[in-house]
Design a protein around this motif. Structure first.
Motif, PDB file in Angstrom:
ATOM      1  N   PRO A  83      18.411  11.166  -5.052  1.00 47.68           N
ATOM      2  CA  PRO A  83      18.384  12.297  -4.118  1.00 47.68           C
ATOM      3  C   PRO A  83      16.963  12.713  -3.744  1.00 47.68           C
ATOM      4  N   ILE A  84      15.995  12.272  -4.522  1.00 49.82           N
ATOM      5  CA  ILE A  84      14.613  12.681  -4.264  1.00 49.82           C
ATOM      6  C   ILE A  84      13.908  11.702  -3.327  1.00 49.82           C
ATOM      7  N   CYS A  85      13.879  10.418  -3.730  1.00 53.33           N
ATOM      8  CA  CYS A  85      13.077   9.465  -2.934  1.00 53.33           C
ATOM      9  C   CYS A  85      13.920   8.431  -2.209  1.00 53.33           C
ATOM     10  N   LYS A  86      15.264   8.515  -2.352  1.00 59.32           N
ATOM     11  CA  LYS A  86      16.207   7.687  -1.587  1.00 59.32           C
ATOM     12  C   LYS A  86      16.207   6.210  -1.996  1.00 59.32           C
ATOM     13  N   HIS A  87      15.634   5.862  -3.164  1.00 59.90           N
ATOM     14  CA  HIS A  87      15.728   4.488  -3.616  1.00 59.90           C
ATOM     15  C   HIS A  87      17.068   4.291  -4.331  1.00 59.90           C
ATOM     16  N   GLY A  88      17.542   3.036  -4.396  1.00 55.64           N
ATOM     17  CA  GLY A  88      18.886   2.758  -4.893  1.00 55.64           C
ATOM     18  C   GLY A  88      18.963   2.564  -6.399  1.00 55.64           C
ATOM     19  N   THR A 131      20.684   0.877   6.307  1.00 54.92           N
ATOM     20  CA  THR A 131      20.205   2.159   5.773  1.00 54.92           C
ATOM     21  C   THR A 131      18.891   2.597   6.429  1.00 54.92           C
ATOM     22  N   HIS A 132      18.100   1.624   6.880  1.00 51.90           N
ATOM     23  CA  HIS A 132      16.757   1.903   7.404  1.00 51.90           C
ATOM     24  C   HIS A 132      16.615   1.384   8.841  1.00 51.90           C
ATOM     25  N   THR A 133      15.603   1.895   9.531  1.00 50.67           N
ATOM     26  CA  THR A 133      15.168   1.315  10.804  1.00 50.67           C
ATOM     27  C   THR A 133      13.739   0.824  10.627  1.00 50.67           C
ATOM     28  N   ILE A 136       5.537   6.534   2.558  1.00 51.37           N
ATOM     29  CA  ILE A 136       6.172   5.213   2.678  1.00 51.37           C
ATOM     30  C   ILE A 136       5.279   4.156   2.018  1.00 51.37           C
ATOM     31  N   ASN A 137       5.910   3.068   1.617  1.00 47.75           N
ATOM     32  CA  ASN A 137       5.150   1.920   1.128  1.00 47.75           C
ATOM     33  C   ASN A 137       5.358   0.729   2.063  1.00 47.75           C
ATOM     34  N   THR A 138       6.057   0.940   3.176  1.00 47.45           N
ATOM     35  CA  THR A 138       6.508  -0.180   3.999  1.00 47.45           C
ATOM     36  C   THR A 138       5.767  -0.306   5.324  1.00 47.45           C
ATOM     37  N   ALA A 139       4.471   0.014   5.353  1.00 43.27           N
ATOM     38  CA  ALA A 139       3.681  -0.220   6.565  1.00 43.27           C
ATOM     39  C   ALA A 139       2.987  -1.577   6.444  1.00 43.27           C
ATOM     40  N   VAL A 197      11.842   2.940   7.784  1.00 38.47           N
ATOM     41  CA  VAL A 197      12.134   4.335   7.432  1.00 38.47           C
ATOM     42  C   VAL A 197      13.634   4.542   7.250  1.00 38.47           C
ATOM     43  N   ASN A 198      13.998   5.210   6.162  1.00 37.88           N
ATOM     44  CA  ASN A 198      15.393   5.528   5.875  1.00 37.88           C
ATOM     45  C   ASN A 198      15.956   6.437   6.975  1.00 37.88           C
ATOM     46  N   LYS A 199      17.173   6.102   7.422  1.00 35.42           N
ATOM     47  CA  LYS A 199      17.766   6.880   8.520  1.00 35.42           C
ATOM     48  C   LYS A 199      18.038   8.333   8.138  1.00 35.42           C
ATOM     49  N   ASP A 200      18.146   8.629   6.837  1.00 34.30           N
ATOM     50  CA  ASP A 200      18.383  10.016   6.400  1.00 34.30           C
ATOM     51  C   ASP A 200      17.116  10.869   6.479  1.00 34.30           C
ATOM     52  N   ASN A 201      15.965  10.234   6.611  1.00 36.95           N
ATOM     53  CA  ASN A 201      14.708  10.991   6.587  1.00 36.95           C
ATOM     54  C   ASN A 201      14.473  11.704   7.918  1.00 36.95           C
ATOM     55  N   PHE A 202      13.953  12.914   7.817  1.00 37.24           N
ATOM     56  CA  PHE A 202      13.619  13.690   9.010  1.00 37.24           C
ATOM     57  C   PHE A 202      12.610  12.920   9.869  1.00 37.24           C
ATOM     58  N   THR A 203      11.654  12.293   9.200  1.00 38.69           N
ATOM     59  CA  THR A 203      10.609  11.544   9.920  1.00 38.69           C
ATOM     60  C   THR A 203      11.226  10.433  10.778  1.00 38.69           C
ATOM     61  N   HIS A 204      12.327   9.861  10.303  1.00 42.55           N
ATOM     62  CA  HIS A 204      13.014   8.808  11.060  1.00 42.55           C
ATOM     63  C   HIS A 204      13.389   9.310  12.450  1.00 42.55           C
ATOM     64  N   GLY A 244       6.805  13.259  -0.414  1.00 49.28           N
ATOM     65  CA  GLY A 244       7.787  12.218  -0.743  1.00 49.28           C
ATOM     66  C   GLY A 244       9.031  12.685  -1.449  1.00 49.28           C
ATOM     67  N   PHE A 245       9.009  13.906  -2.002  1.00 46.34           N
ATOM     68  CA  PHE A 245      10.143  14.322  -2.831  1.00 46.34           C
ATOM     69  C   PHE A 245      10.923  15.482  -2.236  1.00 46.34           C
ATOM     70  N   ARG A 246      10.726  15.779  -0.980  1.00 52.23           N
ATOM     71  CA  ARG A 246      11.520  16.804  -0.302  1.00 52.23           C
ATOM     72  C   ARG A 246      11.510  16.458   1.177  1.00 52.23           C
ATOM     73  N   SER A 247      12.453  17.031   1.899  1.00 53.93           N
ATOM     74  CA  SER A 247      12.598  16.650   3.297  1.00 53.93           C
ATOM     75  C   SER A 247      12.120  17.735   4.242  1.00 53.93           C
ATOM     76  N   GLY A 248      11.531  17.293   5.343  1.00 51.56           N
ATOM     77  CA  GLY A 248      11.133  18.202   6.408  1.00 51.56           C
ATOM     78  C   GLY A 248      12.323  18.854   7.089  1.00 51.56           C
ATOM     79  N   LYS A 249      13.541  18.372   6.780  1.00 55.17           N
ATOM     80  CA  LYS A 249      14.734  19.043   7.320  1.00 55.17           C
ATOM     81  C   LYS A 249      14.810  20.463   6.786  1.00 55.17           C
ATOM     82  N   GLY A 278       0.849  -1.185   0.000  1.00 56.64           N
ATOM     83  CA  GLY A 278       0.000   0.000   0.000  1.00 56.64           C
ATOM     84  C   GLY A 278       0.882   1.232   0.000  1.00 56.64           C
ATOM     85  N   LEU A 279       0.262   2.401   0.029  1.00 58.76           N
ATOM     86  CA  LEU A 279       1.022   3.653   0.148  1.00 58.76           C
ATOM     87  C   LEU A 279       0.439   4.481   1.285  1.00 58.76           C
ATOM     88  N   PHE A 280       1.334   5.143   2.007  1.00 55.25           N
ATOM     89  CA  PHE A 280       0.954   5.767   3.272  1.00 55.25           C
ATOM     90  C   PHE A 280       1.688   7.089   3.470  1.00 55.25           C
TER      91      PHE A 280
HETATM   92  C1  LIG Z   1       6.292   5.945  -3.713  1.00 48.31           C
HETATM   93  C2  LIG Z   1       7.289   6.241  -2.614  1.00 48.31           C
HETATM   94  C3  LIG Z   1       7.523   5.300  -1.635  1.00 48.31           C
HETATM   95  C4  LIG Z   1       8.446   5.566  -0.591  1.00 48.31           C
HETATM   96  N1  LIG Z   1       8.635   4.639   0.400  1.00 48.31           N
HETATM   97  C5  LIG Z   1       9.471   4.909   1.435  1.00 48.31           C
HETATM   98  C6  LIG Z   1       9.622   3.996   2.531  1.00 48.31           C
HETATM   99  O1  LIG Z   1       8.984   2.945   2.597  1.00 48.31           O
HETATM  100  N2  LIG Z   1      10.497   4.328   3.525  1.00 48.31           N
HETATM  101  C7  LIG Z   1      11.210   5.500   3.513  1.00 48.31           C
HETATM  102  O2  LIG Z   1      11.986   5.740   4.447  1.00 48.31           O
HETATM  103  N3  LIG Z   1      11.077   6.393   2.498  1.00 48.31           N
HETATM  104  C8  LIG Z   1      10.221   6.133   1.466  1.00 48.31           C
HETATM  105  N4  LIG Z   1      10.062   7.040   0.444  1.00 48.31           N
HETATM  106  C9  LIG Z   1      10.897   8.264   0.435  1.00 48.31           C
HETATM  107  C10 LIG Z   1      10.460   9.376   1.401  1.00 48.31           C
HETATM  108  O3  LIG Z   1       9.078   9.667   1.273  1.00 48.31           O
HETATM  109  C11 LIG Z   1      11.278  10.634   1.054  1.00 48.31           C
HETATM  110  O4  LIG Z   1      12.659  10.375   1.212  1.00 48.31           O
HETATM  111  C12 LIG Z   1      10.873  11.868   1.858  1.00 48.31           C
HETATM  112  O5  LIG Z   1      11.352  13.022   1.178  1.00 48.31           O
HETATM  113  C13 LIG Z   1      11.417  11.887   3.279  1.00 48.31           C
HETATM  114  O6  LIG Z   1      10.937  13.049   3.915  1.00 48.31           O
HETATM  115  P1  LIG Z   1      11.451  13.519   5.372  1.00 48.31           P
HETATM  116  O7  LIG Z   1      12.941  13.767   5.291  1.00 48.31           O
HETATM  117  O8  LIG Z   1      10.674  14.793   5.617  1.00 48.31           O
HETATM  118  O9  LIG Z   1      11.115  12.455   6.338  1.00 48.31           O
HETATM  119  C14 LIG Z   1       9.139   6.802  -0.580  1.00 48.31           C
HETATM  120  C15 LIG Z   1       8.874   7.764  -1.572  1.00 48.31           C
HETATM  121  C16 LIG Z   1       7.970   7.495  -2.572  1.00 48.31           C
HETATM  122  C17 LIG Z   1       7.695   8.541  -3.622  1.00 48.31           C
END
Ligand SMILES: Cc1cc2nc3c(=O)[nH]c(=O)nc-3n(C[C@H](O)[C@H](O)[C@H](O)COP(=O)(O)O)c2cc1C
Length: 202
Positions: free
Chosen positions: A190-195, A126-128, A29-32, A46-53, A80-85, A12-14
């Motif tokens: 750099p946008i969504c942190k996927h590899g 990379t994630h927690t 996130i898609n990982t709930a 959640v990726n450790k680089d994310n502010f939400t983390h 999803g494409f910018r950080s709360g930082k 799903g997407l969340f």
């Molecule tokens: C479709 C989609 C799925 C994503 N899934 C995840 C996820 O499961 N875990 C995660 O840490 N980031 C995921 N991301 C990336 C974060 O939403 C993205 O890095 C976001 O800018 C982080 O914001 P923050 O720094 O304010 O927390 C996903 C992004 C997209 C577009």
């Protein structure tokens, strides 16, 4: 190994939300997932680089808003494409309320929300993965939840067809284009942190 096999797993997407004393924030996130039913527990990864983390790590609580099929690409860009930082993601956004734990959840584009209280966390490099007791949750509408497959087939494509064609490597998750001939194996979007494995050659 065909990396496309991984795209056959359904998700799903969340919008995952959390806060500190100064700021409310959320990311896509898609990982709930629900991990146990007695007690009722969910996990988010959640990726450790994310502010939400860091917000979740420090506060121990989060909300998951379950996106439905009415969510458009702009919502993904906002969360999803910018950080709360650096960005205030809730600025100019009115479609949210507060649940009993004091955290925001989406009142539009989401068919349910679930509140989590962290009871365990797993360091995945990379994630927690945060494992949480469910403390609250409500159904918000009877719209269909959005799947990752639907996002790829119907939401992301509308936006990518608007932009001029580019050369290089395109992220299959968010559409970012890395305009270089070669891409390193450890490249991270750099946008969504996927590899690098989530990029396709244009
Ligand atoms: C479709 C989609 C799925 C994503 N899934 C995840 C996820 O499961 N875990 C995660 O840490 N980031 C995921 N991301 C990336 C974060 O939403 C993205 O890095 C976001 O800018 C982080 O914001 P923050 O720094 O304010 O927390 C996903 C992004 C997209 C577009």
């Amino acid at each position: 190994m065909n990396n496309n096999a991984l795209y056959k797993i359904s998700y799903g997407l969340f919008i995952l939300t959390a806060k500190n004393q100064e700021k409310i924030n959320g990311c896509v996130i898609n990982t709930a997932i629900q991990v146990t039913s007695s007690p009722v527990r969910i996990a988010v990864t959640v990726n450790k680089d994310n502010f939400t983390h860091d917000l979740i790590k420090n506060s121990g609580i989060f909300n998951v808003s379950v996106l439905d099929v009415s969510a458009a690409f702009d919502l993904f860009k906002r969360f999803g494409f910018r950080s709360g930082k650096t960005a205030d993601k809730f600025s100019g956004f009115e479609d949210f309320g507060y649940s009993s734990n004091g955290l925001p959840y989406l009142t539009k584009y989401a068919c349910a929300f679930i509140s989590g209280r962290v009871v365990d966390s797993v360091d995945l490099g990379t994630h927690t993965m945060f494992v949480a007791d469910v403390s609250d949750g409500e159904i918000l509408s009877d719209k269909e939840p959005m799947t990752y497959a639907y996002y790829h087939s119907s939401v992301k494509t509308q936006a990518s067809s608007d932009s001029a064609p580019k050369k290089g490597w395109k992220c299959k998750i968010c559409g970012y284009v890395y305009e270089h001939e070669e891409m390193a194996d450890d490249f991270v979007c750099p946008i969504c942190k996927h590899g690098a494995s989530d990029f396709e050659k244009l």
